[in-house]
Design a protein around this motif. Structure first.
Motif: not given
Length: 131
Positions: A17-27
């Motif tokens: 989930v943390g990795l997914g959150y990072w991907m969403g934030m950074t696109h």
């Protein structure tokens, strides 16, 4: 055995989930395969292993479940490190990535095979002898 797998699963879901959150934030979705594998093999599979061992506590006894734990617990991180190096194409580390991408999935598959044996043993027909 159950508690170990359940605890590992929640650590993996936090990572996923943390990795997914990072991907969403950074696109930046280059690590989507890593994210997907951590969630599926780390969170879902480990959680299901934990639930299985909780439902069939006798299945957690002996050497084979320890082998399963070692293969599953080591295989996924090894594979994810290799996959991360590969998707980022880290210069100079691609030979290591290739080794990790052979070793990690092999450990995961062997773990699944061991788990299959454990499941079949625990859920097979039990013969009760009359006294």
């Amino acid at each position: 055995m159950s508690s170990i797998f359940l605890r590992m699963s929640v650590l993996f879901v936090l990572l996923g989930v943390g990795l997914g959150y990072w991907m969403g934030m950074t696109h930046n979705f280059i690590v989507s395969p890593v994210h997907a594998h951590i969630n599926l093999l780390g969170w879902v599979s480990m959680f299901l292993y934990g639930l299985f061992y909780r439902a069939f506590p006798e299945a957690a006894e002996g050497r084979l479940p320890k082998v399963h734990l070692a293969l599953a617990g080591l295989g996924l991180p090894v594979m994810m490190i290799g996959l991360t190096l590969a998707v980022f194409e880290v210069a100079g580390l691609m030979p290591i990535a290739q080794i990790l991408l052979i070793l990690g999935p092999t450990l995961v598959v062997l773990g699944m095979i061991v788990w299959t044996v454990i499941v079949f043993r625990a859920t097979g027909r039990k013969v009760v002898l009359a006294a």
